[in-house]
Design an enzyme around this catalytic site. Sequence first.
Site, PDB file in Angstrom:
ATOM      1  N   LYS A   1       0.860  -1.192   0.000  1.00 31.11           N
ATOM      2  CA  LYS A   1       0.000   0.000   0.000  1.00 31.11           C
ATOM      3  C   LYS A   1       0.896   1.241   0.000  1.00 31.11           C
ATOM      4  O   LYS A   1       1.769   1.398   0.862  1.00 31.11           O
ATOM      5  CB  LYS A   1      -0.881  -0.043   1.258  1.00 31.11           C
ATOM      6  CG  LYS A   1      -2.187   0.686   1.136  1.00 31.11           C
ATOM      7  CD  LYS A   1      -3.046   0.357   2.342  1.00 31.11           C
ATOM      8  CE  LYS A   1      -4.367   1.067   2.308  1.00 31.11           C
ATOM      9  NZ  LYS A   1      -5.121   0.845   3.553  1.00 31.11           N
TER      10      LYS A   1
HETATM   11  O1  G3P Z   1      -9.253   1.860   4.406  1.00 32.68           O
HETATM   12  C1  G3P Z   1      -8.916   3.129   4.905  1.00 32.68           C
HETATM   13  C2  G3P Z   1      -9.480   3.264   6.246  1.00 32.68           C
HETATM   14  O2  G3P Z   1      -8.807   2.465   7.174  1.00 32.68           O
HETATM   15  C3  G3P Z   1      -9.638   4.643   6.754  1.00 32.68           C
HETATM   16  O3  G3P Z   1     -10.815   4.623   7.424  1.00 32.68           O
HETATM   17  O4  G3P Z   1     -12.462   5.352   9.050  1.00 32.68           O
HETATM   18  O5  G3P Z   1     -10.045   5.985   9.333  1.00 32.68           O
HETATM   19  O6  G3P Z   1     -11.422   7.022   7.544  1.00 32.68           O
HETATM   20  P1  G3P Z   1     -11.207   5.818   8.396  1.00 32.68           P
END
Ligand code: G3P
Length: 222
Positions: A87
């Site tokens: 990633k």
């Molecule tokens: O896949 C990306 C994710 O982990 C981010 O999620 O909820 O931190 O915006 P969030």
Amino acid sequence: MKFFIDTANLKDIEEAKELGILDGVTTNPSLMAKEGVTGQSNIERHYRIIAEMVEGDISAEVIATDYHGIVEEGKHLAGLAPNIVVKVPMIKEGVKAISHLTQIGIKTNCTLIFSAGQAILAAKAGATYLSPFIGRIDDINWEGMDLIAQIAAIYNTQGYETEILAASIRSSKQIVDAALAGANVVTCPLKAIYGLLKHPLTDIGLANFLADHRKAAEVANG
Ligand code: G3P
């Protein structure tokens, strides 16, 4: 549409796997830290464990932000297990690194995508997956799902093969919307997957079926 789970929590990964619908896992440095996984050797061990638990692609994020650093770290992460996907953040050095990693046969997931322009660059560089962060766009009162639809239209028109991996998904409704908008993959927490199960008419219908079956059996048995 493929289902990935967005977590580094082994119990949640196991539970999603047991449901029989899991196609892969995405992690990031924040999710690893949330599970208390710190230090190079522990982090690598954790990636290996996840990669053994799940057959599908496992995204492991680089920490380096310079071209050579990303490439070296990417090669190292990819060497941990055959299903590791590297990633890489959407920055200039990241795009260069994705292009190189693609050329040497290493799968990549271009992360932190917030615009269609970024999505075009990542596809041109040959990224395997593209991660638009839907929830974070919604957080600032924009329409995250519009970005998925826009990227899907562009990729379709241009014939790009990069898979759209809807990320930062926090609700079951967002999973359905991402499927409608043309995402190839959705990654989300376990609770958003479980939310898809729920409908009051299913619960009422099942309760009625079971009650009718019981009554019929009582009548038959006198
Ligand atoms: O896949 C990306 C994710 O982990 C981010 O999620 O909820 O931190 O915006 P969030």
